[in-house]
Design an enzyme around this catalytic site. Structure first.
Site, PDB file in Angstrom:
ATOM      1  N   LYS A  10       0.934  -1.232   0.101  1.00  0.00           N
ATOM      2  CA  LYS A  10       0.050   0.000  -0.057  1.00  0.00           C
ATOM      3  C   LYS A  10       0.826   1.151   0.102  1.00  0.00           C
ATOM      4  O   LYS A  10       1.839   1.342   0.746  1.00  0.00           O
ATOM      5  CB  LYS A  10      -0.904   0.153   1.208  1.00  0.00           C
ATOM      6  CG  LYS A  10      -1.467   1.602   1.429  1.00  0.00           C
ATOM      7  CD  LYS A  10      -2.053   1.338   2.997  1.00  0.00           C
ATOM      8  CE  LYS A  10      -1.073   1.441   3.928  1.00  0.00           C
ATOM      9  NZ  LYS A  10      -0.605   2.715   4.316  1.00  0.00           N
ATOM     10  N   ASP A 137      -5.639   0.192   9.165  1.00  0.00           N
ATOM     11  CA  ASP A 137      -5.680  -0.039   7.378  1.00  0.00           C
ATOM     12  C   ASP A 137      -6.078  -1.473   7.143  1.00  0.00           C
ATOM     13  O   ASP A 137      -5.660  -1.889   6.008  1.00  0.00           O
ATOM     14  CB  ASP A 137      -4.336   0.482   6.978  1.00  0.00           C
ATOM     15  CG  ASP A 137      -3.295  -0.483   7.360  1.00  0.00           C
ATOM     16  OD1 ASP A 137      -3.352  -1.294   8.175  1.00  0.00           O
ATOM     17  OD2 ASP A 137      -1.994  -0.131   7.147  1.00  0.00           O
TER      18      ASP A 137
END
Length: 281
Positions: A10, A137
């Site tokens: 990410k 996340d």
């Protein structure tokens, strides 16, 4: 039956972080994208064990404190299905504590594989609820789609971004998230977190945004600043920034060829660093 899935890195193209609320949590807004490279997770018949290999696998726990098992237990609790007839294999290609969501991506990949193997009727919403319990996340790394993340990272609005040739570089250090947030709070330099992208030139837009955890991370780990200076000195770099809480930084390039050329230069300049040319989308 053997199943496998990529757990992609990410990247926070920008990260705006507000002052902490009464619980000590930070509302945020971030444009997150994902690389075509990451860890690899496999599911095979077995006895509920976890095996780890790969360039960053040494020393990682294969016990219950690993996020892979946290995801497994959330899946079992939500579905009532025991999954100890499977073994899990993790090839750790991403640096640890590096701001690219590696552990959360691993957990997300495990949840996808368990749904595919054991409970295909589980809805996306239920799977997201499991992922949310693995970390801040967790949901964004579960779906690994370009999104605007808001709230505490759990509210996602999908966006369409162009494929971005890029280079990721980590100078070979861990940058623990709690320490960076503590330094951020101590500075007290909180700015508005709202910003809108109208769909125009993305790199031009990013120039108007911030990476709020970058300054405190550099104060704690000055080599991050040195990496950013090095990235911005090369003509192939259109835009450079730190991702998440660090220490991984990224450079956006015009072409795949530029990204590959930049990666070659960085490996020569930073022989102990992890460097990877990739595409972000």
């Amino acid at each position: 039956m053997s199943l496998s899935r990529l757990a992609p890195a990410k990247v926070n193209l920008y990260l705006h972080v507000a002052r902490p609320d009464v619980r000590g949590y930070h509302p945020l807004r971030s444009l997150v994208v994902f690389a075509d490279y990451g860890d690899e997770v496999r599911l095979r018949p077995g006895e509920g064990r976890l095996f780890i290999d790969g360039p960053f696998g040494q020393g990682l726990s294969t016990s219950e404190d690993n996020l892979v098992f946290k995801a497994v237990r959330r899946f079992e609790a939500a579905t009532g299905i025991r999954v100890d007839r499977h073994d899990f294999y993790l090839t750790k290609n991403l640096p640890l504590a590096s701001g690219v969501g590696g552990g959360s991506a691993d957990a997300g990949a495990v949840l996808h594989l368990l749904r595919q193997a054991c409970a295909p009727e589980v809805s996306d919403d239920v799977l997201s609820a499991m992922a949310a319990e693995t970390g801040a996340d967790g949901v964004m790394c579960l779906w690994a789609e370009a999104s605007i993340a808001e709230g505490y990272g759990e509210r996602l609005t999908p966006v369409t971004v162009p494929t971005l040739p890029a280079v990721l570089i980590n100078p070979g250090i861990e940058c623990p998230t709690p320490a960076v947030f503590k330094a951020y709070d101590a500075a007290g330099d909180f700015a508005p977190i709202e910003t809108e992208w109208s769909g125009g030139n993305l790199i031009d837009y990013l120039q108007s945004t911030r990476s709020d955890l970058e300054p405190p991370a550099i104060r704690l780990t000055p080599v991050i600043g040195e990496v950013l200076v090095a990235l911005r000195a090369h003509p192939e770099t259109r835009f450079a920034r730190m991702s998440g809480s660090g220490a991984t930084c990224f450079a956006l390039c015009d072409t795949v060829g530029d990204a590959e050329a930049l990666a070659v230069k960085l490996r020569a300049e930073w022989p102990k660093a992890w460097v990877r040319a990739c595409a972000l989308s």
